[in-house]
Design an enzyme around this catalytic site. Structure first.
Site, PDB file in Angstrom:
ATOM      1  N   ALA A 135      41.757  29.528  43.075  1.00  0.00           N
ATOM      2  CA  ALA A 135      43.086  29.359  43.671  1.00  0.00           C
ATOM      3  C   ALA A 135      44.126  30.433  43.360  1.00  0.00           C
ATOM      4  CB  ALA A 135      43.647  27.994  43.280  1.00  0.00           C
ATOM      5  N   ALA A 136      43.975  31.189  42.266  1.00  0.00           N
ATOM      6  CA  ALA A 136      45.043  32.129  41.890  1.00  0.00           C
ATOM      7  C   ALA A 136      45.074  33.338  42.828  1.00  0.00           C
ATOM      8  CB  ALA A 136      44.840  32.609  40.462  1.00  0.00           C
ATOM      9  N   PRO A 137      46.241  33.864  43.125  1.00  0.00           N
ATOM     10  CA  PRO A 137      47.563  33.498  42.615  1.00  0.00           C
ATOM     11  C   PRO A 137      48.205  32.282  43.278  1.00  0.00           C
ATOM     12  CG  PRO A 137      47.748  35.396  44.065  1.00  0.00           C
ATOM     13  CD  PRO A 137      46.292  35.073  43.965  1.00  0.00           C
ATOM     14  N   GLY A 138      47.564  31.673  44.273  1.00  0.00           N
ATOM     15  CA  GLY A 138      48.089  30.417  44.784  1.00  0.00           C
ATOM     16  C   GLY A 138      48.653  30.456  46.197  1.00  0.00           C
ATOM     17  N   GLY A 139      48.457  31.579  46.882  1.00  0.00           N
ATOM     18  CA  GLY A 139      48.981  31.698  48.250  1.00  0.00           C
ATOM     19  C   GLY A 139      48.446  30.603  49.162  1.00  0.00           C
ATOM     20  N   LYS A 140      47.134  30.378  49.082  1.00  0.00           N
ATOM     21  CA  LYS A 140      46.534  29.387  49.981  1.00  0.00           C
ATOM     22  C   LYS A 140      46.837  27.963  49.518  1.00  0.00           C
ATOM     23  CE  LYS A 140      43.160  32.706  51.502  1.00  0.00           C
ATOM     24  NZ  LYS A 140      43.473  33.719  50.454  1.00  0.00           N
ATOM     25  N   GLU A 200      41.323  27.731  38.786  1.00  0.00           N
ATOM     26  CA  GLU A 200      41.195  29.187  38.615  1.00  0.00           C
ATOM     27  C   GLU A 200      40.577  29.450  37.257  1.00  0.00           C
ATOM     28  OE1 GLU A 200      41.635  32.194  40.277  1.00  0.00           O
ATOM     29  OE2 GLU A 200      40.979  33.016  38.366  1.00  0.00           O
ATOM     30  N   CYS A 202      37.959  38.524  51.530  1.00  0.00           N
ATOM     31  CA  CYS A 202      38.769  39.577  52.164  1.00  0.00           C
ATOM     32  C   CYS A 202      37.998  40.893  52.203  1.00  0.00           C
ATOM     33  CB  CYS A 202      40.118  39.717  51.480  1.00  0.00           C
ATOM     34  SG  CYS A 202      40.029  40.067  49.731  1.00  0.00           S
TER      35      CYS A 202
HETATM   36  N1  SAM Z   1      42.990  31.710  46.890  1.00  0.00           N
HETATM   37  C1  SAM Z   1      43.817  32.697  46.222  1.00  0.00           C
HETATM   38  C2  SAM Z   1      45.093  32.866  47.009  1.00  0.00           C
HETATM   39  O1  SAM Z   1      45.113  32.620  48.206  1.00  0.00           O
HETATM   40  O2  SAM Z   1      46.122  33.247  46.410  1.00  0.00           O
HETATM   41  C3  SAM Z   1      43.071  34.004  46.011  1.00  0.00           C
HETATM   42  C4  SAM Z   1      41.747  33.833  45.292  1.00  0.00           C
HETATM   43  S1  SAM Z   1      40.934  35.320  44.863  1.00  0.00           S
HETATM   44  C5  SAM Z   1      40.293  35.876  46.375  1.00  0.00           C
HETATM   45  C6  SAM Z   1      39.513  34.746  44.020  1.00  0.00           C
HETATM   46  C7  SAM Z   1      39.801  34.143  42.671  1.00  0.00           C
HETATM   47  O3  SAM Z   1      38.604  33.567  42.130  1.00  0.00           O
HETATM   48  C8  SAM Z   1      40.281  35.130  41.619  1.00  0.00           C
HETATM   49  O4  SAM Z   1      41.543  34.748  41.154  1.00  0.00           O
HETATM   50  C9  SAM Z   1      39.231  35.048  40.511  1.00  0.00           C
HETATM   51  O5  SAM Z   1      39.770  35.168  39.213  1.00  0.00           O
HETATM   52  C10 SAM Z   1      38.663  33.675  40.728  1.00  0.00           C
HETATM   53  N2  SAM Z   1      37.310  33.443  40.185  1.00  0.00           N
HETATM   54  C11 SAM Z   1      36.371  34.353  39.860  1.00  0.00           C
HETATM   55  N3  SAM Z   1      35.266  33.745  39.399  1.00  0.00           N
HETATM   56  C12 SAM Z   1      35.512  32.410  39.425  1.00  0.00           C
HETATM   57  C13 SAM Z   1      34.761  31.254  39.054  1.00  0.00           C
HETATM   58  N4  SAM Z   1      33.526  31.355  38.568  1.00  0.00           N
HETATM   59  N5  SAM Z   1      35.346  30.041  39.216  1.00  0.00           N
HETATM   60  C14 SAM Z   1      36.589  29.933  39.720  1.00  0.00           C
HETATM   61  N6  SAM Z   1      37.348  30.987  40.086  1.00  0.00           N
HETATM   62  C15 SAM Z   1      36.817  32.213  39.929  1.00  0.00           C
END
Ligand code: SAM
Length: 332
Positions: free
Chosen positions: A138-143, A160, A263
């Site tokens: 979820a980070a940084p949380g936009g969605k 996250e 992305c």
């Molecule tokens: N959904 C977010 C948004 O819209 O702001 C962006 C998410 S970003 C594409 C993918 C995220 O997955 C990263 O923050 C990363 O740290 C996290 N991540 C990586 N491996 C992970 C895991 N095994 N379990 C959960 N999250 C993980």
């Protein structure tokens, strides 16, 4: 081997030749003629665009007025199913970034700046009021913020894995979501690959916005070492994405659905991962998202020849959104 990228005498971001060469080879094969124009957008940040997602919990007529005056218009037509009038996202055809809002203690933010294509996974998920939702990465949380603009879930679980990014996620939620709604949101710091076993059949909807090779930012890797390392790590991402998806399927109730998004343009992290899931999990089936794609086709360019359960947004000049891959599956 770093190309200097100059505009008006000012040193801007530098394109990393190692990453560009790699993309050039892979995407010429995968995207054919479409790659050249996508490359022109990705390598030229001055034509990048930003969408403004309004926060319905902190409405501002003044802000909307300013956006109209500056030539912004709504990004999504009213015809999308489950999209309430309170969901407002503004875009304009000209490049540039609207100023970001500073954090002010005790005050909710009025808007979130993002790539408009990032909203497509959220729209495809079609969350309805009362549904239990998991945002797995979820980070940084936009969605997460966007999901809460669309509906009021029953339970909303945002996860996250990364420590620092998890704190960033918490901060985003606190800046956009008021009391008492915020109490319905659970933020966890688990490895998404284990959530399916920890919370089996608990959710109606799961968003898997997977860690992926971020084409847009990788092109501007700070040095050759960083780029080379990223390209090595790139090979391991499909298996991680597959494991996250398998976990998401376990976490879904029968009849529930999930959206997978990345992305990157890379087929290995997109269609290939989804095809592997469809071929190896007998309890999931693809969900047709062509209606949604059609409804938003005025503002987004999609790669042609995709299957009905998936889409790939290709950035182009004036509609510089994406790259964004979206696929939807349903658990039987
Ligand atoms: N959904 C977010 C948004 O819209 O702001 C962006 C998410 S970003 C594409 C993918 C995220 O997955 C990263 O923050 C990363 O740290 C996290 N991540 C990586 N491996 C992970 C895991 N095994 N379990 C959960 N999250 C993980």
């Amino acid at each position: 081997s770093l190309l200097e990228y100059k505009t008006k005498g000012k040193l801007q971001k530098q394109i990393c030749q190692v990453a560009l060469d790699h993309f050039e080879k892979q995407y010429t094969t995968e995207l054919g003629e479409a790659w050249a124009s996508v490359r022109d957008v990705l390598t030229y940040p001055l034509c990048w665009q930003y969408a403004i997602l309004l926060n319905k919990f902190s409405p501002s007529a003044e802000l909307e007025n300013t956006l109209h005056v500056k030539g912004y218009h709504p990004a999504f037509p009213g015809s999308l199913p489950y999209l309430p009038a309170s969901f407002k996202c503004y875009i304009r055809r000209t490049p540039g970034r609207f100023p970001a809002q500073k954090h002010q203690a005790g005050k909710l933010k009025e808007y979130y700046l993002l790539n408009a294509a990032s909203l497509l996974p959220v729209l495809a998920l079609e969350v309805k009021d009362g549904e239990d939702v998991l945002d797995l990465c979820a980070a940084p949380g936009g969605k997460s913020v966007a999901t809460l603009q669309c509906a009021s879930p029953g339970q909303f679980h945002c996860n996250e894995y990364d420590d620092l990014r998890s704190r960033w996620l918490k901060q985003t939620i606190e800046s956009f979501i008021p009391d008492p709604l915020i109490n319905l949101i659970m933020v966890s710091k688990l490895d998404g690959r284990h959530i399916g076993d920890l919370k089996p059949e608990l959710y109606d909807k799961v968003l898997v916005d997977a860690p992926c090779s971020n084409d847009r930012s990788w092109l501007f890797s700070s040095d050759i070492q960083q780029a080379t390392l990223r390209l090595i790590q790139r090979k391991e991402l499909p298996y991680l994405q597959f494991q996250l998806l398998r976990s998401a399927i376990k976490a879904l109730r029968p009849g529930g659905s999930l959206v997978y998004s990345t992305c990157t343009l890379s087929k290995a992290e997109n269609s290939d991962v989804i095809n592997l899931i469809l071929n190896s999990c007998s309890n999931v089936m693809p969900v047709d998202i062509t209606e949604m794609a059609k409804a938003v086709s005025q503002e987004f360019t999609f790669l042609s020849g995709m299957q009905q359960h998936e889409l790939l947004v290709l950035p182009e000049k004036g509609r510089a959104w994406g790259p964004m891959y979206v696929a939807k599956l349903k658990k039987i």
